[in-house]
Write an enzyme that holds these catalytic residues in place. Structure first.
Site, mmCIF file in Angstrom:
data_model
loop_
_atom_site.group_PDB
_atom_site.id
_atom_site.type_symbol
_atom_site.label_atom_id
_atom_site.label_comp_id
_atom_site.label_asym_id
_atom_site.label_seq_id
_atom_site.Cartn_x
_atom_site.Cartn_y
_atom_site.Cartn_z
ATOM 1 C CB CYS A 170 -3.146 3.685 -5.476
ATOM 2 S SG CYS A 170 -4.308 2.795 -4.896
ATOM 3 C CB CYS A 224 -0.980 -0.019 1.210
ATOM 4 S SG CYS A 224 -1.908 1.415 1.331
#
Ligand code: DGL
Length: 284
Positions: free
Chosen positions: A198, A84
Site C-alpha cells: 500500500c 494506489c
C-alpha cells in the site's frame, strides 16, 4: 527551449497525472520526481472518499475511472500513474480500455522482487483488504506460492490512520498486525522480507521497523514504477527533456490533510515548486 525544440514531441510539455485515495501516492510521487526531474505532475488525492481499502471493488472502480477522466479532460495528462495498489487491483483494466492511447502505469505488491531477495524464503505482505482479495493479487500470489512462504496480512484501518496522521492508532495497528504476522529476522524460518503493498505504508517505515527489527528488508514499488514511467514516456517520445519540473496538488475534499502531508513528505534533492495547493474538485 520547449520540448519540441529539444527533439521531443509537443506533447512532452503536458503533465503526468498521479492519483491515490489520499496522501499515500505522495510516496510514489517522490520517486517520480527523483526519476523525472523535468516533468510536470498533477497529483489528485481523493480525500473525500479515502480510504479505499475496505470499500467494495465497484466503488473504487467508479472513483478511479471518474478521476482518470477528470485528469485527461481538465488537465490534458500525457500519462497516468495509478499510485494506489487498491485502485490498480480494482480498475486498471477498465482504465486501459477507456484510454487506449494513454500510458497507464499501475502499482501492485512487489512479490516477485521479494522472492528474489529473500534468503529465508519467508515473506510477509501487508496491504489493504481490497488489494489482497482481488483476482489480480490472487493470480500473482498463485504464480509464486511454490517459491516462498507468504504471510498475507490485510491491514484494515491502517491507511485511514496514516491519512488522519493519527500516530497512536498507527502504533496500535502496527502492533496488532505485525505482532501477529510471525517471527521477523534473518535466521532460518524467520520472515526476512516485508512487502509494503500500500503506497501509504512507506511513510510509517519507522513504526513498522519497531516490530520487524533492522535485519528485515522492506520492499515498496515507488522506484520501479518511476522507471517504468520513464521507459513508456521515452518510447512515446513524450519525455520532457529539460526545464523545471513542477507539481500541482488537487484534493476532492478540504485540502488540510494533503497540504500537511505534502509539507512533511514531499522533499528530496530536487527543487520543484508546488505552485498550487488543493482544489475542491469532486468528479462525479
Ligand atoms: N494507498 C492506497 C494503496 O496503495 C490506498 C489505501 C486506502 O485508501 O485504503 O492501496
Amino acid at each position: 527551449m520547449s520540448a519540441a525544440a529539444a527533439g521531443a514531441s509537443p506533447d512532452a510539455d503536458r503533465p503526468i497525472g498521479v492519483f491515490d485515495s489520499g496522501v499515500g501516492g505522495l510516496s510514489v510521487l517522490n520517486a517520480l520526481r527523483a526519476e523525472l526531474p523535468h516533468e510536470r505532475f498533477v497529483y489528485f488525492a481523493d480525500t473525500a472518499h479515502a480510504p479505499y481499502g475496505e470499500r467494495g471493488d465497484a466503488f473504487v472502480a467508479k472513483r478511479t475511472t471518474a478521476i482518470a477522466r477528470h485528469l485527461v479532460d481538465e488537465h490534458g495528462i500525457k500519462a497516468l500513474v495509478v499510485a494506489c495498489n487498491t485502485a490498480t487491483a480494482a480498475a486498471i483494466h477498465e482504465l486501459r480500455a477507456e484510454h487506449p492511447t494513454l500510458p497507464v502505469i499501475g502499482v501492485e505488491p512487489a512479490l516477485k522482487p521479494a522472492v528474489a531477495l529473500s534468503r529465508t524464503g519467508h515473506i510477509a505482505v501487508i496491504a489493504t483488504r481490497v488489494t489482497l482479495e482481488s483476482r489480480k493479487f490472487e493470480a500473482l500470489h498463485g504464480s509464486l506460492a511454490a517459491r516462498a512462504r507468504f504471510r498475507i496480512v490485510p491491514c484494515d484501518g491502517l491507511a485511514g490512520a496514516i491519512e488522519r496522521a493519527d500516530a497512536a492508532r498507527v502504533a496500535a495497528l502496527c502492533e496488532k498486525y505485525l505482532g501477529a504476522a510471525g517471527r521477523f529476522g534473518d535466521q532460518p524460518g524467520q520472515i526476512d522480507t516485508l512487502v509494503l503493498g500500500c503506497t501509504h505504508y512507506p511513510f510509517i517505515a519507522g513504526e513498522l521497523r519497531r516490530w520487524t527489527g533492522d535485519a528485515v528488508r522492506f520492499i515498496d514499488t515507488g522506484a520501479p514504477v518511476a522507471q517504468q514511467t520513464r521507459r513508456l514516456l521515452l518510447n512515446a517520445r513524450h519525455l520532457k527533456p529539460e526545464g523545471a519540473g513542477d507539481v500541482l496538488l488537487l484534493s476532492s475534499a478540504a485540502p488540510a490533510a494533503l497540504d500537511a502531508a505534502a509539507a512533511r513528505w514531499l522533499g528530496g534533492p530536487i527543487e520543484c515548486a508546488i505552485h498550487a495547493r488543493a482544489l475542491h474538485t469532486t468528479p462525479a
